[in-house]
Design a protein around this motif. Structure first.
Motif, PDB file in Angstrom:
ATOM      1  N   GLU A  46      -1.207 -18.422 -47.684  1.00 34.01           N
ATOM      2  CA  GLU A  46       0.208 -18.253 -47.399  1.00 34.01           C
ATOM      3  C   GLU A  46       0.759 -16.995 -48.048  1.00 34.01           C
ATOM      4  O   GLU A  46       0.302 -16.572 -49.120  1.00 34.01           O
ATOM      5  CB  GLU A  46       1.011 -19.473 -47.888  1.00 34.01           C
ATOM      6  CG  GLU A  46       0.997 -19.693 -49.382  1.00 34.01           C
ATOM      7  CD  GLU A  46       1.902 -20.838 -49.827  1.00 34.01           C
ATOM      8  OE1 GLU A  46       2.533 -21.483 -48.964  1.00 34.01           O
ATOM      9  OE2 GLU A  46       1.990 -21.058 -51.045  1.00 34.01           O
ATOM     10  N   ASN A  58      10.092  -8.371 -50.469  1.00 37.60           N
ATOM     11  CA  ASN A  58      10.285  -9.580 -49.680  1.00 37.60           C
ATOM     12  C   ASN A  58       9.513 -10.705 -50.343  1.00 37.60           C
ATOM     13  O   ASN A  58       8.403 -10.480 -50.855  1.00 37.60           O
ATOM     14  CB  ASN A  58       9.790  -9.362 -48.253  1.00 37.60           C
ATOM     15  CG  ASN A  58      10.211 -10.473 -47.324  1.00 37.60           C
ATOM     16  OD1 ASN A  58      11.269 -11.080 -47.509  1.00 37.60           O
ATOM     17  ND2 ASN A  58       9.409 -10.737 -46.317  1.00 37.60           N
ATOM     18  N   TYR A  59      10.093 -11.900 -50.345  1.00 39.94           N
ATOM     19  CA  TYR A  59       9.487 -13.030 -51.044  1.00 39.94           C
ATOM     20  C   TYR A  59       9.502 -14.283 -50.186  1.00 39.94           C
ATOM     21  O   TYR A  59      10.430 -14.509 -49.409  1.00 39.94           O
ATOM     22  CB  TYR A  59      10.246 -13.319 -52.345  1.00 39.94           C
ATOM     23  CG  TYR A  59      10.235 -12.186 -53.334  1.00 39.94           C
ATOM     24  CD1 TYR A  59      11.260 -11.264 -53.363  1.00 39.94           C
ATOM     25  CD2 TYR A  59       9.182 -12.039 -54.234  1.00 39.94           C
ATOM     26  CE1 TYR A  59      11.244 -10.202 -54.262  1.00 39.94           C
ATOM     27  CE2 TYR A  59       9.156 -10.994 -55.146  1.00 39.94           C
ATOM     28  CZ  TYR A  59      10.189 -10.081 -55.148  1.00 39.94           C
ATOM     29  OH  TYR A  59      10.174  -9.048 -56.037  1.00 39.94           O
ATOM     30  N   ALA A  60       8.503 -15.113 -50.389  1.00 35.50           N
ATOM     31  CA  ALA A  60       8.537 -16.455 -49.840  1.00 35.50           C
ATOM     32  C   ALA A  60       9.632 -17.241 -50.550  1.00 35.50           C
ATOM     33  O   ALA A  60       9.898 -17.024 -51.740  1.00 35.50           O
ATOM     34  CB  ALA A  60       7.185 -17.143 -50.038  1.00 35.50           C
ATOM     35  N   ASN A  61      10.264 -18.145 -49.827  1.00 34.06           N
ATOM     36  CA  ASN A  61      11.352 -18.925 -50.422  1.00 34.06           C
ATOM     37  C   ASN A  61      10.899 -19.677 -51.665  1.00 34.06           C
ATOM     38  O   ASN A  61      11.669 -19.860 -52.608  1.00 34.06           O
ATOM     39  CB  ASN A  61      11.911 -19.906 -49.402  1.00 34.06           C
ATOM     40  CG  ASN A  61      12.730 -19.215 -48.328  1.00 34.06           C
ATOM     41  OD1 ASN A  61      13.272 -18.129 -48.535  1.00 34.06           O
ATOM     42  ND2 ASN A  61      12.818 -19.837 -47.158  1.00 34.06           N
ATOM     43  N   SER A  62       9.644 -20.105 -51.662  1.00 33.61           N
ATOM     44  CA  SER A  62       9.142 -20.929 -52.761  1.00 33.61           C
ATOM     45  C   SER A  62       9.033 -20.171 -54.087  1.00 33.61           C
ATOM     46  O   SER A  62       8.931 -20.800 -55.140  1.00 33.61           O
ATOM     47  CB  SER A  62       7.780 -21.508 -52.394  1.00 33.61           C
ATOM     48  OG  SER A  62       6.864 -20.456 -52.110  1.00 33.61           O
ATOM     49  N   LYS A  64      11.094 -17.179 -54.724  1.00 33.56           N
ATOM     50  CA  LYS A  64      12.289 -16.357 -54.963  1.00 33.56           C
ATOM     51  C   LYS A  64      12.949 -16.736 -56.287  1.00 33.56           C
ATOM     52  O   LYS A  64      13.113 -17.905 -56.600  1.00 33.56           O
ATOM     53  CB  LYS A  64      13.294 -16.531 -53.824  1.00 33.56           C
ATOM     54  CG  LYS A  64      12.987 -15.685 -52.614  1.00 33.56           C
ATOM     55  CD  LYS A  64      14.047 -15.889 -51.538  1.00 33.56           C
ATOM     56  CE  LYS A  64      13.728 -15.091 -50.296  1.00 33.56           C
ATOM     57  NZ  LYS A  64      14.691 -15.328 -49.196  1.00 33.56           N
TER      58      LYS A  64
END
Length: 114
Positions: A46, A58-62, A64
């Motif tokens: 992922e 940019n980051y995955a929500n998990s 951030k």
């Protein structure tokens, strides 16, 4: 093809921190966008974070608010600072980029456990 090598993984307790590094070969590092991915056992790889050649993050929500991606063009290295680590962050972390073809590093293991 760009060669990538990750380092900095290890075992930490929940709430701890680690800083991963990914060193890249070649002289075109400053034009590359670089990505971090992870893969937990039995799960699909992922997306975690990315930084473009224009320093856009940019980051995955998990992750951030807990993880920060950065780069040093002079050192041909991209970093992933991971704070507030949780057990669900456990996995193999990979660096990735694309220049004429996709490149992946071998990965570095992160284990978060009490």
């Amino acid at each position: 093809q760009v060669q990538l090598v990750e380092s900095g993984g290890g075992s930490v307790q929940p709430g701890g921190s680690l800083r991963l590094s990914c060193a890249a070969s070649g002289s075109i590092f400053n034009v590359l966008s670089l990505n971090w991915y992870r893969q937990a056992p039995g799960q699909q790889r992922e997306f975690v974070a990315s930084i473009s050649n224009l320093w856009r993050e940019n980051y995955a929500n998990s992750v951030k608010g807990r993880f920060t991606v950065s780069r040093d063009n002079g050192q041909n290295t991209v970093y992933l600072q991971m704070n507030g680590l949780r057990s669900e962050d456990t996995g193999m972390y990979f660096c990735n980029t694309f220049f004429k073809q996709e490149s992946w590093g071998p990965g570095t293991q992160v284990t978060v456990s009490s």
